[in-house]
Design a protein around this motif. Structure first.
Motif, mmCIF file in Angstrom:
data_model
loop_
_atom_site.group_PDB
_atom_site.id
_atom_site.type_symbol
_atom_site.label_atom_id
_atom_site.label_comp_id
_atom_site.label_asym_id
_atom_site.label_seq_id
_atom_site.Cartn_x
_atom_site.Cartn_y
_atom_site.Cartn_z
ATOM 1 N N MET A 4 0.831 -1.197 0.000
ATOM 2 C CA MET A 4 0.000 0.000 0.000
ATOM 3 C C MET A 4 0.871 1.255 0.000
ATOM 4 S SD MET A 4 -2.798 1.352 2.809
ATOM 5 C CE MET A 4 -1.545 2.140 3.848
ATOM 6 N N HIS A 5 1.915 1.251 0.828
ATOM 7 C CA HIS A 5 2.834 2.395 0.881
ATOM 8 C C HIS A 5 3.501 2.624 -0.474
ATOM 9 C CE1 HIS A 5 3.413 1.772 5.498
ATOM 10 N NE2 HIS A 5 2.231 2.248 5.182
ATOM 11 N N ARG A 6 3.887 1.525 -1.125
ATOM 12 C CA ARG A 6 4.513 1.641 -2.445
ATOM 13 C C ARG A 6 3.545 2.295 -3.429
ATOM 14 N NH1 ARG A 6 7.121 -3.657 -5.117
ATOM 15 N NH2 ARG A 6 8.655 -3.239 -3.468
ATOM 16 N N ALA A 7 2.279 1.883 -3.363
ATOM 17 C CA ALA A 7 1.258 2.476 -4.249
ATOM 18 C C ALA A 7 1.042 3.953 -3.910
ATOM 19 C CB ALA A 7 -0.051 1.709 -4.112
ATOM 20 N N LEU A 8 1.056 4.284 -2.629
ATOM 21 C CA LEU A 8 0.894 5.687 -2.224
ATOM 22 C C LEU A 8 2.042 6.536 -2.761
ATOM 23 C CD1 LEU A 8 -0.243 5.346 1.523
ATOM 24 C CD2 LEU A 8 -1.666 5.546 -0.513
ATOM 25 N N ASP A 9 3.249 5.993 -2.651
ATOM 26 C CA ASP A 9 4.432 6.724 -3.137
ATOM 27 C C ASP A 9 4.367 6.954 -4.646
ATOM 28 O OD1 ASP A 9 5.456 6.820 -0.587
ATOM 29 O OD2 ASP A 9 6.756 5.068 -0.842
ATOM 30 N N ASN A 10 3.722 6.024 -5.354
ATOM 31 C CA ASN A 10 3.612 6.128 -6.819
ATOM 32 C C ASN A 10 2.315 6.802 -7.267
ATOM 33 O OD1 ASN A 10 6.089 4.813 -7.252
ATOM 34 N ND2 ASN A 10 5.119 2.792 -7.130
ATOM 35 N N ASN A 11 1.554 7.299 -6.280
ATOM 36 C CA ASN A 11 0.264 7.940 -6.569
ATOM 37 C C ASN A 11 -0.659 7.022 -7.372
ATOM 38 O OD1 ASN A 11 1.087 10.319 -5.291
ATOM 39 N ND2 ASN A 11 2.000 11.118 -7.178
ATOM 40 N N ASN A 12 -0.590 5.733 -7.037
ATOM 41 C CA ASN A 12 -1.395 4.728 -7.732
ATOM 42 C C ASN A 12 -2.650 4.449 -6.889
ATOM 43 O OD1 ASN A 12 -2.508 2.323 -8.822
ATOM 44 N ND2 ASN A 12 -0.507 1.681 -9.595
#
Length: 205
Positions: free
Chosen positions: A33-41
């Motif tokens: 989830m954090h990775r997606a947040l960082d990628n604005n996904n």
């Protein structure tokens, strides 16, 4: 032959193992989830947050152990709320987010996400606070399991406590009146009380 009462009571070791397993899965899904947040996904953020929140569907944990699991997901939801606010600054409307999270597969993750987006929705004043709060408090009736329902309504109380259309509040006026604020608090409290009684009746405590 009937089993003894003790046979149906999980041991401390079992509770600790179940909690550890659930926390590990929450951490696993939160990482993505954090990775997606960082990628604005947005899509992936919703997918992994829903998988994370699905761990709260467990019926194995005592209220005390469930609280530990809840607090871990609560911390992660704070980050998700910030992301939702940023998404609206990037052009995504609150109404779209509010509709989008309602497509989460299971009802419990869906309602946690809905409350989180609802908090951002009220803060933006794009919709009257009283309408969003009324919607949330009604939809939370979808969870009737006493422990899961109590913690969900506790979360609703947490995210809404500074967004009620109370006297002198920034949400009073178009957002509602003191009467609307009181009705929301009483309704949520009444539903929590029903769940509490049910939990005691079922000897969950």
């Amino acid at each position: 032959m009937q089993s003894s009462i003790a046979d149906g009571v999980p041991s401390t070791e079992e509770q600790e193992k179940w909690l550890a397993d659930a926390l590990a899965l929450v951490q696993h899904h939160a990482f993505y989830m954090h990775r997606a947040l960082d990628n604005n996904n947005l899509r992936d953020a919703l997918k992994f947050s829903a998988q994370m929140l699905a761990e709260l569907r467990t019926s194995k944990l005592s209220p005390q152990k469930y609280y530990e699991l809840y607090m871990k997901t609560f911390d992660e939801l704070r980050m998700l709320e910030v992301f939702f606010r940023e998404e609206t600054k990037r052009g995504c409307t609150n109404a779209y987010l509010y509709e989008l999270v309602q497509h989460a597969g299971n009802i419990l993750p869906r309602l946690y996400l809905l409350c989180t987006v609802g908090s951002v929705y009220i803060k933006s004043k794009d919709a009257p606070a009283k309408e969003v709060l009324k919607d949330l408090v009604e939809m939370c009736r979808g969870i009737q399991h006493p422990i899961r329902g109590l913690f969900l309504r506790s979360y609703l109380s947490q995210i809404s406590k500074d967004k009620l259309p109370d006297a002198a509040s920034e949400f009073e006026g178009e957002g509602g009146t003191v009467v609307d604020a009181v009705e929301f608090v009483i309704q949520n409290f009444t539903e929590m009380n029903k769940l509490w009684v049910r939990m005691q009746h079922q000897a969950v405590l």
